[in-house]
Design a protein around this motif. Sequence first.
Motif, mmCIF file in Angstrom:
data_model
loop_
_atom_site.group_PDB
_atom_site.id
_atom_site.type_symbol
_atom_site.label_atom_id
_atom_site.label_comp_id
_atom_site.label_asym_id
_atom_site.label_seq_id
_atom_site.Cartn_x
_atom_site.Cartn_y
_atom_site.Cartn_z
ATOM 1 N N UNK A 53 0.820 -1.203 0.000
ATOM 2 C CA UNK A 53 0.000 0.000 0.000
ATOM 3 C C UNK A 53 0.863 1.267 0.000
ATOM 4 N N UNK A 54 0.488 2.205 -0.885
ATOM 5 C CA UNK A 54 1.157 3.484 -0.935
ATOM 6 C C UNK A 54 2.372 3.547 -1.829
ATOM 7 N N UNK A 55 2.802 2.400 -2.362
ATOM 8 C CA UNK A 55 3.997 2.381 -3.213
ATOM 9 C C UNK A 55 3.617 2.619 -4.665
ATOM 10 N N UNK A 56 4.469 3.345 -5.383
ATOM 11 C CA UNK A 56 4.234 3.610 -6.801
ATOM 12 C C UNK A 56 4.589 2.386 -7.631
ATOM 13 N N UNK A 84 3.067 -7.699 -13.795
ATOM 14 C CA UNK A 84 2.351 -6.426 -13.841
ATOM 15 C C UNK A 84 2.639 -5.648 -12.568
ATOM 16 N N UNK A 85 3.135 -4.426 -12.732
ATOM 17 C CA UNK A 85 3.397 -3.537 -11.593
ATOM 18 C C UNK A 85 2.422 -2.366 -11.656
ATOM 19 N N UNK A 86 1.662 -2.192 -10.601
ATOM 20 C CA UNK A 86 0.725 -1.082 -10.505
ATOM 21 C C UNK A 86 0.817 -0.490 -9.121
ATOM 22 N N UNK A 87 0.233 0.651 -8.942
ATOM 23 C CA UNK A 87 0.296 1.325 -7.640
ATOM 24 C C UNK A 87 -0.287 0.440 -6.545
ATOM 25 N N UNK A 88 0.563 0.043 -5.611
ATOM 26 C CA UNK A 88 0.097 -0.730 -4.463
ATOM 27 C C UNK A 88 0.060 -2.227 -4.660
ATOM 28 N N UNK A 89 0.369 -2.748 -5.851
ATOM 29 C CA UNK A 89 0.249 -4.204 -6.061
ATOM 30 C C UNK A 89 1.186 -4.689 -7.149
ATOM 31 N N UNK A 90 1.771 -5.860 -6.920
ATOM 32 C CA UNK A 90 2.583 -6.560 -7.915
ATOM 33 C C UNK A 90 1.929 -7.909 -8.209
ATOM 34 N N UNK A 91 1.782 -8.231 -9.489
ATOM 35 C CA UNK A 91 1.190 -9.497 -9.910
ATOM 36 C C UNK A 91 2.130 -10.171 -10.909
ATOM 37 N N UNK A 120 12.069 -8.416 0.733
ATOM 38 C CA UNK A 120 11.013 -7.512 0.284
ATOM 39 C C UNK A 120 10.832 -6.390 1.308
ATOM 40 N N UNK A 121 10.227 -5.270 0.919
ATOM 41 C CA UNK A 121 10.013 -4.158 1.870
ATOM 42 C C UNK A 121 9.243 -4.602 3.106
ATOM 43 N N UNK A 122 9.587 -4.026 4.261
ATOM 44 C CA UNK A 122 8.967 -4.428 5.525
ATOM 45 C C UNK A 122 7.464 -4.159 5.536
ATOM 46 N N UNK A 123 7.031 -3.078 4.897
ATOM 47 C CA UNK A 123 5.614 -2.704 4.930
ATOM 48 C C UNK A 123 4.777 -3.465 3.899
ATOM 49 N N UNK A 124 5.424 -4.251 3.046
ATOM 50 C CA UNK A 124 4.690 -5.026 2.041
ATOM 51 C C UNK A 124 4.043 -6.247 2.687
#
Length: 330
Positions: A53-56, A84-91, A120-124
């Motif tokens: 959440x909140x990541x570009x 696919x990389x989108x704001x707040x989510x990686x698929x 991976x980032x701690x907030x992910x």
Amino acid sequence: MFITDLSIRRPVVSAVFSMILVVFGLFVFWKLPVRELPSGLQPPVVQVQVDYQGASAEIISSEIVEIIEDVIGGAEGIKNIDSTSENGRATIKIEFDTSIDLDAATNDIRDRVSRVSDNLPEDADAPEILKQSAGFTTSMWLSVSSTTWSDLEIGDYTRRYLVDNFSNVKGVGRILVGGLRELSVRIYISPAKLAANDLTVQEVEQALRRENISLPAGSLEATNIDLTINLDKAYKDLFSIKQLPIKKIKNSVIRLENIAEVKYGPVSEKTLFKAQSKDGHPNEKVVGIGIYAKSGASTVELSKKIRERIKVVQKTLPDGIKLGVSFDRA
């Protein structure tokens, strides 16, 4: 020639054999599963999904997608990797050869992703591994609608009570809630009031993290009793959150309600689900329930079981809530 001669000389025997074949064929016919793509024609696909959440999209690509792609690239039988990389989510979708077993491929990907999860980032959020077939799409969409309930209330009721009702139906592989607006506490800070009290957003954030906590504080042992001590400063309702102290100036305390508006609201304002029906109302609030068939399950049989479960669930729905089928692939 033997079968031809037998049929001419013993017509009764040939008729009996023909009847046996017809009966056997009819029996097997009703046991055949009905699917768009039979087993062996659709390659197995494993999907890795990570929410941050909140990541570009750029951060998602560099800090999540590239790390996972590097570790899963060596898995056996990979045919294609689609990210696919989108704001707040990686698929990340990994397609395998048809000769690869889906369960084995899923376990292999899960093991490989777990090796880099600490990188991976701690907030992910923790990576979610989903196994599916190529062209994995919803078999059915159910709509939960109401003209008297808010979309937040419908979403909360759907998540708490309806999802579990359909998750345990035989043949269901996954449940997706569309248009779910999760209930949260929204804090709208006034820049003017913030400046008037000589405060910054960082100070408000620190106060929220510092004051709203619940921690174990050890235990107290006595002769006949043992007590567990907890530090419980978690806020339970809007009123207590509004009274949260932010800063003390001389003899007065600046509280959260003095610089911000606090109210219930959705986690994201960008989520929306719409459904149309013959007896629908233009002001209806709708939340969708997407049902994915399990790998190898019959779409037709799943549709029948879901419709049977809908009839059972409709008897327990509260006043003002309607449940129906919006889309059925069968």
